[in-house]
Design a protein around this motif. Structure first.
Motif, PDB file in Angstrom:
ATOM      1  N   VAL A  94      30.514   4.109  22.177  1.00 58.38           N
ATOM      2  CA  VAL A  94      31.468   5.146  21.774  1.00 58.38           C
ATOM      3  C   VAL A  94      32.432   5.452  22.916  1.00 58.38           C
ATOM      4  N   ARG A  95      31.909   5.567  24.109  1.00 60.13           N
ATOM      5  CA  ARG A  95      32.765   5.856  25.266  1.00 60.13           C
ATOM      6  C   ARG A  95      33.842   4.789  25.430  1.00 60.13           C
ATOM      7  N   GLU A  96      33.451   3.520  25.286  1.00 61.46           N
ATOM      8  CA  GLU A  96      34.417   2.431  25.422  1.00 61.46           C
ATOM      9  C   GLU A  96      35.454   2.482  24.302  1.00 61.46           C
ATOM     10  N   THR A  97      35.008   2.703  23.087  1.00 59.31           N
ATOM     11  CA  THR A  97      35.915   2.735  21.937  1.00 59.31           C
ATOM     12  C   THR A  97      36.935   3.859  22.057  1.00 59.31           C
ATOM     13  N   LEU A  98      36.509   5.006  22.570  1.00 65.56           N
ATOM     14  CA  LEU A  98      37.397   6.163  22.692  1.00 65.56           C
ATOM     15  C   LEU A  98      38.262   6.127  23.950  1.00 65.56           C
ATOM     16  N   GLY A  99      38.044   5.130  24.795  1.00 63.85           N
ATOM     17  CA  GLY A  99      38.836   5.025  26.012  1.00 63.85           C
ATOM     18  C   GLY A  99      38.476   6.058  27.062  1.00 63.85           C
ATOM     19  N   LEU A 100      37.190   6.387  27.149  1.00 64.09           N
ATOM     20  CA  LEU A 100      36.725   7.408  28.106  1.00 64.09           C
ATOM     21  C   LEU A 100      35.921   6.754  29.229  1.00 64.09           C
ATOM     22  N   ARG A 101      36.382   5.608  29.710  1.00 66.37           N
ATOM     23  CA  ARG A 101      35.607   4.814  30.667  1.00 66.37           C
ATOM     24  C   ARG A 101      35.385   5.537  31.994  1.00 66.37           C
ATOM     25  N   HIS A 102      36.254   6.478  32.330  1.00 68.20           N
ATOM     26  CA  HIS A 102      36.123   7.195  33.605  1.00 68.20           C
ATOM     27  C   HIS A 102      35.102   8.329  33.528  1.00 68.20           C
ATOM     28  N   ALA A 103      34.676   8.709  32.315  1.00 65.84           N
ATOM     29  CA  ALA A 103      33.771   9.850  32.143  1.00 65.84           C
ATOM     30  C   ALA A 103      32.337   9.468  32.485  1.00 65.84           C
ATOM     31  N   GLN A 104      31.624  10.402  33.111  1.00 67.63           N
ATOM     32  CA  GLN A 104      30.192  10.213  33.337  1.00 67.63           C
ATOM     33  C   GLN A 104      29.462  10.380  32.004  1.00 67.63           C
ATOM     34  N   THR A 105      28.483   9.526  31.784  1.00 66.44           N
ATOM     35  CA  THR A 105      27.785   9.508  30.504  1.00 66.44           C
ATOM     36  C   THR A 105      26.300   9.777  30.694  1.00 66.44           C
ATOM     37  N   LEU A 106      25.766  10.643  29.845  1.00 62.94           N
ATOM     38  CA  LEU A 106      24.338  10.945  29.905  1.00 62.94           C
ATOM     39  C   LEU A 106      23.846  11.332  28.523  1.00 62.94           C
ATOM     40  N   SER A 107      22.547  11.303  28.358  1.00 63.34           N
ATOM     41  CA  SER A 107      21.926  11.726  27.107  1.00 63.34           C
ATOM     42  C   SER A 107      20.916  12.828  27.380  1.00 63.34           C
ATOM     43  N   VAL A 108      20.759  13.712  26.409  1.00 63.88           N
ATOM     44  CA  VAL A 108      19.696  14.716  26.463  1.00 63.88           C
ATOM     45  C   VAL A 108      18.869  14.570  25.195  1.00 63.88           C
ATOM     46  N   ALA A 109      17.567  14.734  25.341  1.00 62.28           N
ATOM     47  CA  ALA A 109      16.659  14.561  24.215  1.00 62.28           C
ATOM     48  C   ALA A 109      15.425  15.428  24.440  1.00 62.28           C
ATOM     49  N   ASP A 110      14.393  15.174  23.633  1.00 63.14           N
ATOM     50  CA  ASP A 110      13.099  15.852  23.737  1.00 63.14           C
ATOM     51  C   ASP A 110      13.137  17.326  23.366  1.00 63.14           C
ATOM     52  N   HIS A 111      14.249  17.819  22.824  1.00 66.13           N
ATOM     53  CA  HIS A 111      14.260  19.144  22.216  1.00 66.13           C
ATOM     54  C   HIS A 111      14.398  19.028  20.702  1.00 66.13           C
ATOM     55  N   GLY A 112      14.199  17.815  20.180  1.00 64.16           N
ATOM     56  CA  GLY A 112      14.272  17.605  18.742  1.00 64.16           C
ATOM     57  C   GLY A 112      15.604  18.074  18.194  1.00 64.16           C
ATOM     58  N   CYS A 113      15.555  18.779  17.085  1.00 67.66           N
ATOM     59  CA  CYS A 113      16.790  19.230  16.439  1.00 67.66           C
ATOM     60  C   CYS A 113      17.426  20.429  17.136  1.00 67.66           C
ATOM     61  N   ALA A 114      16.830  20.888  18.230  1.00 67.22           N
ATOM     62  CA  ALA A 114      17.443  21.925  19.059  1.00 67.22           C
ATOM     63  C   ALA A 114      18.225  21.312  20.221  1.00 67.22           C
ATOM     64  N   THR A 115      18.304  19.976  20.283  1.00 64.39           N
ATOM     65  CA  THR A 115      18.928  19.308  21.416  1.00 64.39           C
ATOM     66  C   THR A 115      20.437  19.536  21.469  1.00 64.39           C
ATOM     67  N   GLY A 116      21.080  19.754  20.336  1.00 66.61           N
ATOM     68  CA  GLY A 116      22.513  20.010  20.345  1.00 66.61           C
ATOM     69  C   GLY A 116      22.858  21.257  21.142  1.00 66.61           C
ATOM     70  N   LEU A 117      22.045  22.284  21.017  1.00 65.18           N
ATOM     71  CA  LEU A 117      22.275  23.518  21.770  1.00 65.18           C
ATOM     72  C   LEU A 117      21.961  23.312  23.248  1.00 65.18           C
ATOM     73  N   LEU A 118      20.935  22.499  23.537  1.00 62.01           N
ATOM     74  CA  LEU A 118      20.663  22.130  24.927  1.00 62.01           C
ATOM     75  C   LEU A 118      21.868  21.416  25.526  1.00 62.01           C
ATOM     76  N   ALA A 119      22.479  20.511  24.768  1.00 64.61           N
ATOM     77  CA  ALA A 119      23.641  19.772  25.255  1.00 64.61           C
ATOM     78  C   ALA A 119      24.804  20.710  25.556  1.00 64.61           C
ATOM     79  N   MET A 120      24.976  21.738  24.735  1.00 64.27           N
ATOM     80  CA  MET A 120      26.012  22.740  25.007  1.00 64.27           C
ATOM     81  C   MET A 120      25.763  23.418  26.342  1.00 64.27           C
ATOM     82  N   ASP A 121      24.516  23.789  26.595  1.00 60.30           N
ATOM     83  CA  ASP A 121      24.174  24.455  27.853  1.00 60.30           C
ATOM     84  C   ASP A 121      24.367  23.512  29.039  1.00 60.30           C
ATOM     85  N   VAL A 122      23.962  22.258  28.875  1.00 57.02           N
ATOM     86  CA  VAL A 122      24.143  21.264  29.943  1.00 57.02           C
ATOM     87  C   VAL A 122      25.629  21.047  30.221  1.00 57.02           C
TER      88      VAL A 122
END
Length: 308
Positions: A94-122
């Protein structure tokens, strides 16, 4: 304060719950429970890959066009620990397709369906530490149901493949984060499968644990639970939110559940898909305090209060 700049979503075509009876191995009683009691009717399903679904959501972000160079972080919010077979990396695609190659990329998980809110906080934490007032973070939320385990939660919900893209700024004059709380009531062995024993424990603590994080987020926001104008929950099922409304002392009409029957439970993308819908419908007024809240496998609970 961390602010939502723009939110978009991609909701694939849907199939009726009844059409999933054979693929999921549901009996007639389970189909009736999901449809008549839980309020699920149609579920988002797509032949597209996870990366293609996420790109479809992100490409609808008007706030992203022409601002690609401002995106410092691409954050993948995953409801499941594994969302694609190794060595496929949807977030990098997705990063490559959107042309965001300079952006740092990371994933957050292990909060199940509450992970979206964790990502907001991160995202807010990273942007605040970065110190650049013009920096942005792009959150990609939602999962592909590519294994039988991810397609449904037994006697609880059926999972959909709707995706959300969320553009976040370190500050703003609307849709700002006022309070966030998250709690994990998990096991030391890390098991999240809903075995009969774990399912019984999850049911026992669910409502009290949810109420605790909602109260904590509201307290951090400087408001009481009755001051919440609208609740944007994850679309697990109608019954759980009917009980939650009573437990929290909020009227049922403060819970936005219209998407539940139309999409299924789209993992951690649900609150953001609901946000997009209510803003399009004009249900939020300037100054309204609204709550995003969710619970995930592993007994993870989260709540976030924002001001429109």
């Amino acid at each position: 304060m961390t602010a939502l700049v723009a939110v978009s979503s991609h909701l694939p075509e849907t199939v009726a719950v009844a059409e999933l009876q054979e693929p999921l191995g549901l009996d007639d009683q389970q189909v009736r429970r999901f449809t008549r009691l839980y309020g699920l009717d149609r579920i988002c399903k797509s032949p597209l890959s996870e990366a293609e679904l996420l790109v479809a959501a992100a490409e609808k972000l008007d706030g992203l066009r022409g601002q690609e160079d401002r995106v410092k972080y691409v954050i993948r919010a995953k409801g499941m620990r594994t969302t694609a077979p190794y060595p496929v990396s949807p977030v990098h695609q997705v990063r490559e397709t959107l042309g965001l190659r300079h952006a740092q990329t990371l994933s957050v998980a292990d909060h199940g369906c509450a992970t979206g809110l964790l990502a907001m906080d991160v995202a807010g934490t990273l942007l605040a530490a970065d110190g650049d007032p013009d920096a942005l973070a792009l959150i990609l939320a939602g999962d592909k149901t590519f294994t039988p385990f991810t397609q449904w939660v037994q006697d609880t919900s059926i999972m959909g493949e709707g995706m959300a893209a969320i553009l976040v700024a370190p500050d703003g004059d609307r849709d700002t984060v006022r309070g966030y709380a998250s709690r994990i009531h998990g096991r030391t062995d890390g098991v999240i499968d809903l075995t009969p024993e774990i399912a019984k424990h999850a049911r026992k603590i669910y409502q009290d644990a949810l109420a605790e994080v909602v109260g904590a987020a509201a307290e951090e926001a400087g408001i009481g639970i009755p001051d919440i104008d609208l609740v944007l929950p994850h679309n697990v099922n109608r019954v759980s939110w009917t009980v939650a409304a009573k437990n929290l002392g909020l009227p049922n009409d403060k819970f936005f559940l219209d998407n539940l029957s139309a999409t299924g439970h789209c993992f951690c993308a649900d609150p953001f898909i609901n946000y997009q819908t209510v803003t399009e419908l004009g249900l939020l007024k300037p100054g309204d305090k609204y709550l995003m809240t969710a619970a995930g496998l592993g007994q993870t609970f989260a709540a976030m209060v924002l001001e429109h």
